[in-house]
Design a protein around this motif. Structure first.
Motif, mmCIF file in Angstrom:
data_model
loop_
_atom_site.group_PDB
_atom_site.id
_atom_site.type_symbol
_atom_site.label_atom_id
_atom_site.label_comp_id
_atom_site.label_asym_id
_atom_site.label_seq_id
_atom_site.Cartn_x
_atom_site.Cartn_y
_atom_site.Cartn_z
ATOM 1 N N ARG A 192 0.788 -1.054 0.302
ATOM 2 C CA ARG A 192 -0.170 0.221 -0.144
ATOM 3 C C ARG A 192 1.058 0.678 -0.155
ATOM 4 N N THR A 193 1.842 1.378 0.542
ATOM 5 C CA THR A 193 2.803 2.100 0.906
ATOM 6 C C THR A 193 3.652 3.096 -0.767
ATOM 7 N N LEU A 194 4.061 1.484 -1.125
ATOM 8 C CA LEU A 194 4.588 1.426 -2.373
ATOM 9 C C LEU A 194 3.732 1.534 -3.771
ATOM 10 N N SER A 195 2.077 1.363 -4.173
ATOM 11 C CA SER A 195 1.223 1.097 -5.436
ATOM 12 C C SER A 195 1.823 2.584 -5.418
ATOM 13 N N PRO A 196 0.878 3.331 -5.156
ATOM 14 C CA PRO A 196 0.885 5.159 -5.388
ATOM 15 C C PRO A 196 2.486 5.324 -6.299
ATOM 16 N N HIS A 197 3.327 5.311 -5.512
ATOM 17 C CA HIS A 197 4.181 5.448 -6.270
ATOM 18 C C HIS A 197 4.624 5.166 -7.805
ATOM 19 N N GLY A 224 7.598 0.734 2.816
ATOM 20 C CA GLY A 224 8.142 1.729 1.991
ATOM 21 C C GLY A 224 8.929 2.356 1.859
ATOM 22 N N HIS A 225 8.798 3.131 3.005
ATOM 23 C CA HIS A 225 9.048 4.755 3.675
ATOM 24 C C HIS A 225 9.955 4.002 4.403
ATOM 25 N N GLY A 226 10.253 3.684 4.930
ATOM 26 C CA GLY A 226 11.199 3.095 5.582
ATOM 27 C C GLY A 226 11.002 3.390 7.010
#
Length: 274
Positions: free
Chosen positions: A12-17, A228-230
């Motif tokens: 979910r954190t990676l998908s939009p980017h 995904g943002h650390g």
């Protein structure tokens, strides 16, 4: 090892980017993390591919790419996938860097090097990564009490072991198995086949509650897991039994006990879980 809620949070954190991004190039610093194909082919095949969407299956993260390709990532114990700026030094334990045409980079970091990456045509790579052998998803709308009952029927193994068997249920690991059994009021040593209809209903409800709580809290971070943002998760602040052996049960005050089940450390309340 990141479990279903952690991998779902990373997705979910990676998908939009990443959706719609073109992979401009790939740098491999440690080829051993690439299961299939060889590193040179891995680099060549990924160059120019567009990331169509991300998905999750059990504890696996799947990147669906143009031309029918799929990149499968299994983080294992200490794997991380972190979005960073395109520039900057390569940090320790960075084994693969995916350069994005739109700017930025996705870095595969793994201190113990247990994680693996698989790349190939979708129908082939899912077999190579073992995805075809996974059991049903416990959060899938089709996963009902009857499905859980069929999984437990005739199995004399402790219910904790059944929950951890990825061929029977996908994505559950040690943390969430302990939590859902506590929520259901079930002793982890109980044979799976001994659960009554009412107990199966309780367990099914507890499975969803424990996993959904983990996702809502962005995963459980003790040592290595980050999104995904650390960023670390927050679910460790809400655990009822996992990692709390010898401490009082938050429900009844009884001392929580630890046993080994199938080689895995298991914490439970002897008073609340029967």
């Amino acid at each position: 090892m990141p479990e279903l809620p952690e991998v779902e949070t990373i997705k979910r954190t990676l998908s939009p980017h990443l959706r719609g991004q073109t992979i401009a190039g790939v740098e491999v610093y440690y080829p051993g993390v690439i299961a299939v194909p060889d590193a040179a082919t891995f680099i060549d095949l990924l160059a120019g591919k567009i990331i169509i969407r991300l998905d999750r299956r059990g504890k696996y993260l799947l990147f669906y790419l143009t031309a029918g390709y799929c990149l499968v990532a299994h983080l294992r114990m200490t794997g991380r996938l972190i979005l960073t700026a395109a520039t900057g030094p390569v940090l320790p334990h960075t084994h693969v860097v995916f350069r994005l045409a739109g700017g930025g980079a996705l870095r595969w970091v793994d201190s113990r090097r247990f994680g693996r990456l698989y790349l190939g045509q979708e129908d082939e790579v899912t077999v190579a990564a073992g995805l075809k052998k996974l059991g049903p998803e416990p959060l899938d709308p089709s996963f009902d009490v009857a499905t859980l009952a069929a999984i437990c029927a005739g199995r004399r193994r402790p219910v904790k072991q059944v929950l951890l068997d990825q061929h029977l249920l996908a994505g559950i690991g040690n943390i969430y198995a302990d939590e859902m059994l506590f929520l259901a009021g079930l002793n982890p040593l109980r044979p799976a086949a001994s659960l009554t209809e009412n107990e199966l209903v309780r367990l099914h409800r507890a499975m969803r509650a424990a996993l959904e709580q983990g996702i809502a809290n962005f995963g459980t971070s003790f040592r290595d897991y980050v999104d995904g943002h650390g960023q670390q998760g927050k679910n460790q602040d809400y655990l009822q039994v996992y990692g709390r052996a010898g401490q009082p049960c938050r429900r009844c005050g009884c001392t929580l006990e630890r046993v080994k089940i199938g080689g895995r450390s298991t914490v439970f309340c002897p008073a609340c879980q029967v």
